[in-house]
Design a protein around this motif. Structure first.
Motif: not given
Length: 388
Positions: A141-143, A165-173, A366-370, A384-387
């Motif tokens: 799979c390509l991300h 699946i988009p990047n995230g951010v550390d909300l603690a920042r 969560r999405d990447m683990e799936a 999230t996966v497109d064929l």
């Protein structure tokens, strides 16, 4: 990944955010393998219990041949490997590991976008013929970080499944610190600060930003209540390119309004966001820039191009749109400079809301683990996966 260092820019930031978030999920164990670097930084991973190993490079650093990396991968017991970035030895090592018919996922991080492929084209064509095309075609799979990157992946002729699946951010920042960064003393006390933070590289569009700033400043009213805007460039890159930018600042007579303050990491980065009034990213090519997400988490209004692949920022009223050419950048900067303090704060607040809703590392994990479980035959294909 390649160099296990903050000098790897957005790739390192993505790995340093995603790996701990995955590691925190029940039943998932993660380790990070990368290349050694003079500015090696494993703390972001080790302090969150993610083991990280860096392997010595032999030969040209641009390729990153690390024979011990390949041997360590072949001797390790993972169920699946996730490769971040292209064009370097980790791609070769990944294929060698997968020779045991073990699956792997690849995140190009925008490196298949048209501008990125055209930049130093001949080197990438050689790498593609030697190993990278085979590496990409062999991925289970390509991300893609966004829908437009999925389009670029398909345009490159790749027919693998693609997850978006988009990047995230550390909300603690969002805690922006109390003390100003040391560089704040270089800027007049009453100046408003427009912050650029990231790698100093051609795709970031900094020359066009500087030329646009000349025009925008020339038209800003000089009323008694108008404080002057200063551009702070916080970043790292090849010394030669930084020298070129500084020469351009001199030619444009901007030395009094543009400040190069060097790289800002960790607490220094949080403090830099804390003292800024706005953030700018005039890139001509991006995957999905974490710096913009960090600026929103710090409640800053953002001025960015559509090439940053964060259309939701415009839709949500969290960013002003510019295009990567001086005239249009000038228009966007004049819009920013004309905003009241309340208007700027409202735009920044909408950015913080957007990040909290759509760009958390926990959601990305969560999405990447799936996707991983589907690749391994342990779950259904995620939405999230497109064929096609």
């Amino acid at each position: 990944m390649a160099h296990l260092s903050r000098k790897s820019g957005g790739v390192f930031e993505a790995v340093a955010g995603l790996a701990p978030a995955l590691h925190a999920r029940p039943g998932v164990e993660v380790g990070v393998y990368g290349l050694d670097h003079p500015a090696l930084d494993r703390d972001r991973l080790s302090e969150r219990d993610v083991p990280a190993r860096a392997f010595a490079v032999s030969g040209p650093a641009a390729f990153g041949y690390a024979p011990e990396l390949g041997r360590a991968l072949r001797a390790s017991p993972p169920d699946l490997m996730h490769v971040h970035g292209l064009w370097m030895y980790p791609s070769v090592a990944g294929m060698s590991w997968s020779g045991r018919r073990m699956p792997y996922v690849v995140t190009p991080h925008g490196m298949l976008d048209p501008w990125a492929l055209a930049h130093r084209r001949w080197k990438k064509q050689l790498a593609g013929l030697a190993f990278e095309r085979r590496h990409l075609r062999g991925a289970a799979c390509l991300h893609a970080l966004c829908a437009s990157e999925r389009v670029a992946i398909r345009a490159a002729g790749l027919v693998n499944p693609v997850c978006v699946i988009p990047n995230g951010v550390d909300l603690a920042r969002e805690d922006r610190g109390s003390e100003p960064p040391p560089w704040r003393r270089q800027v007049p006390e009453q100046a408003r600060i427009l912050l650029f933070l990231g790698r100093l590289a051609p795709q970031k569009g900094i020359p066009d930003l500087l030329r646009g700033l000349v025009s925008a400043r020339a038209e800003v009213s000089s009323g008694a209540s108008q404080r002057e805007w200063h551009l702070v460039i916080a970043g790292w890159g090849e010394d030669g390119y930084r020298d070129e930018l500084q020469r351009l600042v001199g030619e444009l007579e901007l030395r009094d309004a543009v400040h190069f303050v060097g790289p800002q990491f960790g607490d220094a980065k949080a403090r830099s966001f804390a003292v800024a009034e706005a953030f700018v990213l005039p890139s001509v090519s991006e995957g999905l820039p974490i710096a913009v997400l960090e600026a929103w988490a710090a409640r800053l209004p953002v001025v960015m191009t559509s090439r940053c692949n964060l259309e939701s920022g415009f839709e949500h009223g969290a960013a002003l749109r510019i295009e990567p050419e001086p005239g249009n950048i000038a228009v966007g900067l004049r819009q920013l400079f004309a905003l009241s303090d309340d208007e700027r704060r409202a735009i920044g607040a909408r950015g913080a809301e957007l990040v909290a809703q759509r760009f958390s590392w926990s959601g990305a994990a969560r999405d990447m683990e799936a996707v991983y479980r589907w690749v391994l035959g342990r779950g259904e294909r995620p939405d999230t996966v497109d064929l096609s």
